[in-house]
Every structure is written in structure tokens, then in C-alpha cells.
Design a protein around this motif. Structure first.
Motif, PDB file in Angstrom:
ATOM      1  N   ALA A  75     119.297  45.939  12.033  1.00  0.00           N
ATOM      2  CA  ALA A  75     120.089  45.417  11.129  1.00  0.00           C
ATOM      3  C   ALA A  75     121.127  46.280  10.709  1.00  0.00           C
ATOM      4  CB  ALA A  75     119.709  44.951   9.881  1.00  0.00           C
ATOM      5  N   ASN A  80     111.253  44.188   4.686  1.00  0.00           N
ATOM      6  CA  ASN A  80     111.598  44.092   3.179  1.00  0.00           C
ATOM      7  C   ASN A  80     111.006  45.644   2.478  1.00  0.00           C
ATOM      8  OD1 ASN A  80     112.786  41.656   3.174  1.00  0.00           O
ATOM      9  ND2 ASN A  80     111.311  40.374   2.168  1.00  0.00           N
ATOM     10  N   THR A 118     111.866  52.006  10.904  1.00  0.00           N
ATOM     11  CA  THR A 118     110.927  51.054  11.864  1.00  0.00           C
ATOM     12  C   THR A 118     111.097  51.621  13.513  1.00  0.00           C
ATOM     13  OG1 THR A 118     112.686  49.607  11.868  1.00  0.00           O
ATOM     14  CG2 THR A 118     110.716  48.969  10.518  1.00  0.00           C
ATOM     15  N   CYS A 167     115.282  41.211   8.557  1.00  0.00           N
ATOM     16  CA  CYS A 167     114.110  42.147   8.725  1.00  0.00           C
ATOM     17  C   CYS A 167     112.772  41.671   8.082  1.00  0.00           C
ATOM     18  CB  CYS A 167     114.525  43.566   8.422  1.00  0.00           C
ATOM     19  SG  CYS A 167     113.328  44.559   8.393  1.00  0.00           S
TER      20      CYS A 167
HETATM   21  S1  SF4 Z   1     112.997  48.524   7.343  1.00  0.00           S
HETATM   22 FE1  SF4 Z   1     113.831  48.399   5.284  1.00  0.00          FE
HETATM   23  S2  SF4 Z   1     116.045  49.210   5.480  1.00  0.00           S
HETATM   24 FE2  SF4 Z   1     115.201  48.973   7.498  1.00  0.00          FE
HETATM   25  S3  SF4 Z   1     116.321  47.146   8.101  1.00  0.00           S
HETATM   26 FE3  SF4 Z   1     114.209  46.812   7.357  1.00  0.00          FE
HETATM   27  S4  SF4 Z   1     114.590  46.064   5.017  1.00  0.00           S
HETATM   28 FE4  SF4 Z   1     116.201  47.393   5.765  1.00  0.00          FE
END
Ligand code: SF4
Lengths: 92, 657
Positions: free
Chosen positions: B98, B316, B539, B313
Motif C-alpha cells: 500500500a 490492520n 510485512t 492490507c
Molecule cells: S502492515 Fe500496517 S502499516 Fe503496513 S500496510 Fe498494513 S496496515 Fe499499513
């Protein structure tokens, strides 16, 4: 023998934030074997390599299983980074 | 190449455009828009295939555009120095991809500015057919750049001047009639950006922001208040079906225990405890390294009504907060805090209660301040005051006392408005150069290459962390190359597994210097590729876990989405190339080997608590580790790509003769 084990929230399934181990354990490797039996949820998180130990407020970052324990020690299980793939280990 | 200082940005852009293809080079490729704010002109082209093959998109191709358009004879805030946004190859398409980057010459650090953000803006750009925005020229009047339906409009920003983030988001949604997360996304500055506060961010959501290096000040220098993207979300026409593999990626994310048990439930604040127990929690400007358990993530839980996330994503990971039910309390609720903010506004300034940290977090999000640089600038000032280097006569009568949350709150507003001592803090690491502090203050500045440390972890113990902070191309920042798994005993104690992760043996001892360069190299490559595809750092494999998506997964999904084949080795090389071009840019900005270093404090002062008491950084050992890092990275003794590789890169970057 009495070792206090402080638990992270992910292992506080029975509402307790710590437990006392009275079985004789010489080091962390032996403690892990006891926790595998006594602490629900521990085997999965341990196999996921997600947990570190500190002994009397000192984090053990390597040669962890060899860390010698003595009666009266306070061992804390700390959420470490990582997890998801069982670390291919022979011990414990 | 055109000679620098002799031609204008318009000439450079015109020349570059003659080399760029007019059509997409692969399915899903978005356009690069060149936006001249001064002339209100927009031109469009696409990133060439050779650039994609060498650097991919996002952060990677951003570097190509900066390399070609940068005139280092100017000043970072000169409107002829472009501000470049880029979304990754997989942004908006793959779960947790994202993200996008904003790149320029940093007004804060004076070196490369390259900042990454999530929320919805980078994905909305991509979905509206735009991969890169290259923005330059100072608008005659404050401007909102509006993008939607394939159109670009320059709209009057006068009604929005002086608005901070909360009000700005309310007003834009009302005026344009859209709904955040559904059909509206924005990157905007606040008053801090308008006032060119060097720690100001470009906000990309209620909390998400392009934070590091003063992007808000850079955008403010162009008189651009916001970029708004309006349009419905949609799926992409890809080279091959990709959704089935997306499901596998999502499953992998959600099955990873650090995601399941920590990120999804507590967010990043869970990291506070391991650092503090290790004795590595930067406290009072790193004079100390441990702090109270009152700030452990569990103590934030009562204030966390839920979690939020970025575009599509599944993780969250963003904790929301609610301090009270008083709707009139502007800062009684918000988004965050992350671990960085917890550390910077907790131990680093001596605050030991959760509530004020949450409140300061909410204020920073509204004022559009990078919590890392802002908290560090305040901590630096507090230490200078403690040592008598700064006195009440410098602070306008303020007593800069550790732990005074009300004082910190006042300082944030003063910074944002550049009022009183806030004007000093607003100059961040440049406070000495601008005459606010005497030169002896430098000794206590916790910065590398002009950028304050991003996170609160004191890296005197973990030598791989220390090396990473020293060599990071944007300054002292953990998100570029941190070998986070060094903090995991189970991985340290399994040499075979660890060697497999890093392509060769890496010492088990966290405080050993030997072989740590290998791990930093591997992490820097994979994170560079992550930024070029748009994957979130949290991630990406090796940052939080060995089992999250990495080069293999990126390779498969790039092939599905774009039809382009890059195997894991090629992607690894692309990660290296990205670092290479960043070092070429930094070299033009005056960065040399001596800048790949650490704050004096870490060489001179020992850790005084915990299992690693007496640990510090040994200068000779560090220098040897740096040399080994250069050698395995293909860098010369001065830290730039060695001759043959440099020529190769320059050939690709310079384009057809
Ligand atoms: S892991 Fe957390 S910061 Fe990374 S894209 Fe997903 S919601 Fe956003």
C-alpha cells in the motif's frame, strides 16, 4: 526449586500473568521442556521462534538454552520479532 | 548529461521527456506526470523499460528522476529541485503493498530525502494511472493539485491555508464531496509545512505520512498545499491472473505469528518492551538506555478502541486511541502511537505516563510533524539545557525540563508556528549551522548525515543495527536496512538457519562486529526492492520475520501483474542498484565515507545497565566493519559504486546517447 516465569499477554490464557515452576530445571532448555507441558499455547509460539527470555531482567540474545538457572530466578518470556516459520531446530 | 547550474529545470525536464516512451511499457504501468507548478503545465510520459529493469518503480524509479533532474548547485528548497512521488510496481494490487515514496533533496539533512508512506494515497495514485509525479516550480499562489478522471487541475488553496491535518481533511472531504478510503485520498501539508519547519511531514492520512527529512518543508517551498486524488477504487488489468496468489500472500501474512499475536493486536508498541529490557531504549537523548514499564504496550490497551489499516492490507496494524469521551477535546482521540512515537515522546524526553504520550502523538499527527525528528530535536535541546549549553535566555524563559509533558506540548505548537524557541527546534539538525546553538552542541546531536535517529533503539549493543544506521542513505534510519532478527535468540542460536537467511554465516553474538555487514547488505537489498514494489516494511521478509513475503513472492507477483520476469537474484541486484544510485546522488551532495558514521556518544559512552553493560562502539572495529560492508556492496573506499558498476549505472541513468 522455585522459578517465577512472567508471561507475555499472548500466553496469559488462564488469566495469570506469571507461573511458578517447582520442578528442578538447570537451564533454559530444561525450562522450555517444562513449559511445553505446563503452559498452553507455549509450544506453538516457541516453535514459531517468537519468544525470547530474560533472566533477572537481563535479556538472553544468544546461547539462550545454555543459560543456567537457579532457584529464585525470575524468568520473563518476551515477545520477540519474527515468527511464522518454525525454526528448524533439534533441541527442545 | 547537461551541465548543472547552467540549465533550468524546464530544460532538464524537456530533455528527459525526449528520452521517455509515450506509452506504457507493461500492463498496469502508470504514467509519470511532470507538473510545473509555476507555469501550470503538465506533461506525461512513462518510465523506460531499462529503468524498470534496473530499479523497478516506487523508490527505485524515483531515484532515476532525481538523478536526472537534480541540480546540486542550488539549495534543497529551491523550487527547481523537484519533489517526486512514486508508487511501487505492486502498490494497490497486492495485500500490504500500500506504499509509495516521496523523494527529493532533504531540506533537513542536506542529503537524499526519501520517505515512505501508506494509508490510501499511494494506492489511489496508482489506481488513477499515475506511477510517478515529478513536481517542480513555485506556484504563484498556494495550490491544490487535483487528480481524477485522467484530469489534472490546479485549484486555489487559499481557503485551506493555515489548516492543520484534522481540519484540512474535514474541509477537503466537505468541499469535494468525497469519502476517505472510498473515493478520496490526499497528500497534504499543514502549517508546519507552510512555515518550512524542517521536521514537517507530508500527511497521507490521519497519521500516515511521508515523514523523514522534511518533506513538508519541501512541498511548502513549492506553495503546494495538497495533492488530492479522487476516483473510485477498481481492479487492474494485469498480464495474468493474480488474485489467487494474492490470497496466498494474505494467508502467509496472517499466519505469521508476529502479525497474528503482536502487530494485529497491539501494533508496533509491543517493541518497546524488548528494547527496554535489553537496556537499549534511548532515554533522555540516549544518555540512559532503559525506562519504565508503564509504557509497555499492555498499558496502552485500555486506550485502544480498535485498529486501522492501509489500502487493502489485511494486517490492520495501526492502533487507534481514545483518551476520553470529550468530543470538544481535539486531541482526545486519534491514530497511533507507533513504537517510534512512544519512544521519542516517552523515554527520550523523560515522560513516563501513557496518556501524555498518546496526546502528544495526536498533536503531532494534526500539526504534521515527523515524530522521530521532532521528538529528537526536543530531546537534544533538553540535554543542551541540562548541560548549560542552552539557557533560559535562549529559550525565551522556558525551562527545558525532562518529563514535562505540558512543556513538550507547547513546544510542538511553537515549532509548527516557528514562534520563539520553536523556531530553533524547527531547524532540527541545522540549528548549529543557522546560529541557534554553539558548535559544542553537535556532540549531543543524535543524528547521522543530518538526520535524527528514526527509532528509539540505542544501537550500541547490536552492531548490525549500528552499521545499518551509519550506512543508511537517507541518514540515521532503521527502516532502510535493519537486521531486526538479531534480537531473536532462537535465530541467533541456529547458525544453519541464520546462514540461510543471509546467504552466508552471520555471527550469533549480537554484540560481535564480525560478519554483520553481510546481514545488513541482504536487508538493505530486500527492503529497497520492497519499496520499489510498494510492500510495507512491517510485512517484508527479514524486517519482522523470516517468513513474510520476500523476493520470491515479489518475483511471482511481478510476473503475474506486469508480465515481466525478474527472478530473486535479479531482484536482489535491483536492491543493490537502488542503494548504488542513492549513493551516487549523495556523493553529488557531498557525502563521503566519513559521513557513514554514528553519533560520538555511541563511540565514547558505555551502556550502564542490563546484560550488555559496558557495551559501546569501538571505532576501529566499526571502521573495519564499514570497510567490509563497502567491499561486499561493490563500493569504493569512498562509499560510492566502484568504477565498473558506476559506469554501468551511469549508462542506464543517462539514457540513450
Ligand atoms: S502492515 Fe500496517 S502499516 Fe503496513 S500496510 Fe498494513 S496496515 Fe499499513
Amino acid at each position: 526449586m522455585s522459578i517465577t516465569v512472567r508471561l507475555p499477554t499472548t500466553l496469559q490464557t488462564s488469566g495469570q500473568d506469571s507461573l511458578t515452576i517447582t520442578e528442578p530445571v538447570e537451564n533454559i532448555a530444561e525450562l522450555v521442556r517444562v513449559l511445553r507441558r505446563q503452559l498452553p499455547g507455549f509450544p506453538a509460539q516457541w516453535d514459531d521462534s517468537m519468544l525470547n527470555f530474560s533472566v533477572n531482567d537481563e535479556v538472553v540474545l544468544h546461547r539462550a538454552e545454555e543459560r543456567v538457572l537457579a532457584s529464585g530466578d525470575v524468568v520473563e518470556i518476551i515477545l520477540a520479532l519474527s515468527g511464522g516459520t518454525p525454526v528448524p531446530r533439534s533441541a527442545c | 548529461m547537461l551541465p548543472y547550474g547552467l540549465v533550468t529545470i524546464e530544460d532538464r525536464v524537456a530533455r528527459l521527456l525526449t528520452e521517455l516512451p509515450p506509452n506504457p511499457q507493461f500492463p498496469t504501468q502508470g504514467a509519470t506526470l511532470f507538473v510545473d507548478l509555476a507555469r501550470r503545465q503538465v506533461r506525461q510520459a512513462y518510465t523506460p523499460r531499462r529503468i524498470i529493469e534496473t530499479f523497478l518503480a516506487g523508490r527505485g524509479a524515483n531515484m532515476f528522476y532525481l538523478y536526472r533532474l537534480l541540480d546540486e548547485s542550488l539549495d534543497p528548497i529551491d523550487p527547481s529541485v523537484p519533489l517526486i512521488f512514486g508508487s511501487g510496481v505492486l502498490t494497490g494490487i497486492v495485500p500490504s503493498a500500500a506504499r509509495g515514496n516521496a523523494t527529493s533533496w532533504s531540506p533537513e539533512s542536506g542529503v537524499l530525502m526519501d520517505s515512505n508512506a501508506g494509508d490510501y494515497f499511494p494506492s489511489f495514485l496508482k489506481m488513477n494511472g499515475i506511477d510517478h509525479l515529478v513536481i517542480y516550480g513555485r506556484a504563484d499562489a498556494w495550490t491544490v493539485l487535483w487528480l481524477g478522471d485522467g484530469q489534472v487541475e490546479f485549484r486555489d488553496a487559499t481557503p485551506y491555508l493555515g489548516l492543520d491535518n484534522i481540519d484540512m481533511r474535514d474541509r477537503i472531504a466537505t468541499d469535494l464531496g468525497g469519502t476517505w478510503t472510498r473515493d478520496l485520498a490526499m497528500a497534504n501539508i499543514t502549517r508546519a509545512g507552510e512555515n518550512q519547519v524542517l521536521t514537517s511531514a507530508i500527511m497521507a492520512g490521519p497519521k500516515a505520512c511521508y515523514a523523514r527529512g522534511g518533506p513538508g518543508a519541501k512541498m511548502g517551498s513549492l506553495k503546494m498545499k495538497a495533492i488530492v486524488v479522487q476516483g473510485q477504487t477498481h481492479d487492474f488489468e494485469t498480464a495474468q491472473p493474480y488474485k489467487q496468489y494474492n490470497k496466498e500472500i494474505a494467508t502467509k501474512l496472517l499466519n505469521t505469528s508476529v502479525v497474528k499475536n503482536a502487530l494485529r493486536t497491539m501494533g508496533t508498541p509491543f517493541l518497546y518492551r524488548p528494547s527496554r529490557v535489553l537496556g537499549a531504549m534511548g532515554t533522555k537523548n540516549n544518555q540512559e538506555t532503559t525506562w519504565t514499564d508503564r509504557l509497555d504496550a499492555e498499558n496502552i490497551t485500555p486506550y485502544r478502541p480498535g485498529m486501522a489499516g492501509c489500502f487493502r492490507c489485511p494486517v490492520n496494524c495501526r492502533p487507534l486511541n481514545q483518551l476520553n469521551d470529550d468530543q470538544a477535546d481535539r486531541y482526545g482521540r486519534g491514530d497511533g502511537p507507533e513504537y517510534v512515537t512512544l519512544g521519542k515522546f516517552g523515554p527520550n524526553v523523560g515522560i513516563d505516563q501513557v496518556e501524555p504520550v498518546i496526546r502528544l502523538n495526536n498533536i503531532c499527527n494534526d500539526l504534521g510533524l515527523d515524530t522521530a525528528s521532532t521528538g529528537s530535536a526536543i530531546a537534544w535541546a533538553m540535554e543542551l539545557y541540562q548541560r548549560g549549553i542552552v539557557s533560559k535566555s535562549d529559550t525565551g524563559g522556558l525551562e527545558l525540563t525532562w518529563g514535562d509533558a505540558e512543556l513538550v506540548e507547547r513546544l510542538l505548537f511553537a515549532m509548527s508556528h516557528r514562534e520563539g524557541f520553536g523556531n530553533v527546534l524547527a531547524d532540527s539538525t541545522r540549528a548549529i549551522e543557522r546560529g541557534h546553538y554553539p558548535t559544542e552542541a553537535r556532540k549531543y546531536c543524535m543524528a547521522v548525515k543530518g538526520l535524527m535517529q528514526s527509532d528509539p533503539h540505542d544501537a550500541r549493543i547490536l552492531k548490525a543495527f549500528a552499521l545499518g544506521l551509519a550506512v543508511s542513505t537517507r541518514g540515521m534510519d532503521h527502516l532502510r536496512n535493519r537486521v531486526t532478527l538479531e534480537i531473536n535468540a532462537r535465530i541467533n542460536d541456529d547458525p544453519g538457519f541464520k546462514a540461510k537467511l543471509y546467504g552466508g554465516p552471520v555471527s550469533a553474538q549480537p554484540n560481535n562486529y564480525e560478519t554483520k555487514e553481510r546481514a545488513v547488505r541482504v536487508c538493505e537489498n530486500i527492503y529497497g526492492v520492497g519499496d520499489a514494489v510498494g510492500m510495507c516494511r512491517f510485512t517484508t521478509k527479514l524486517f519482522n520475520s523470516p517468513s513474510l513475503p520476500g523476493l520470491e513472492e515479489f518475483s511471482s507477483q511481478i510476473a503475474n501483474v506486469t508480465g515481466l520476469e525478474f527472478d530473486a537474484d535479479v531482484l536482489d541486484r535491483i536492491g543493490l542498484n537502488i542503494m548504488g544510485v542513492e549513493r551516487l546522488i549523495n556523493h553529488r551532495l557531498g557525502v563521503r565515507r566519513s559521513d557513514d558514521t554514528l553519533p560520538d556518544r555511541w563511540f565514547d559512552e558505555e551502556i550502564t545497565v542490563g546484560a550488555y553493560k559496558t557495551e559501546k562502539i569501538d571505532r576501529q572495529e566499526f571502521d573495519a566493519m564499514l570497510s567490509r560492508f563497502y567491499a561486499i556492496s561493490g563500493l569504493s573506499d569512498e562509499g560510492v559504486p566502484a568504477e565498473a558498476w558506476r559506469q554501468e549505472l551511469e549508462l542506464v541513468l543517462s539514457g540513450p546517447a
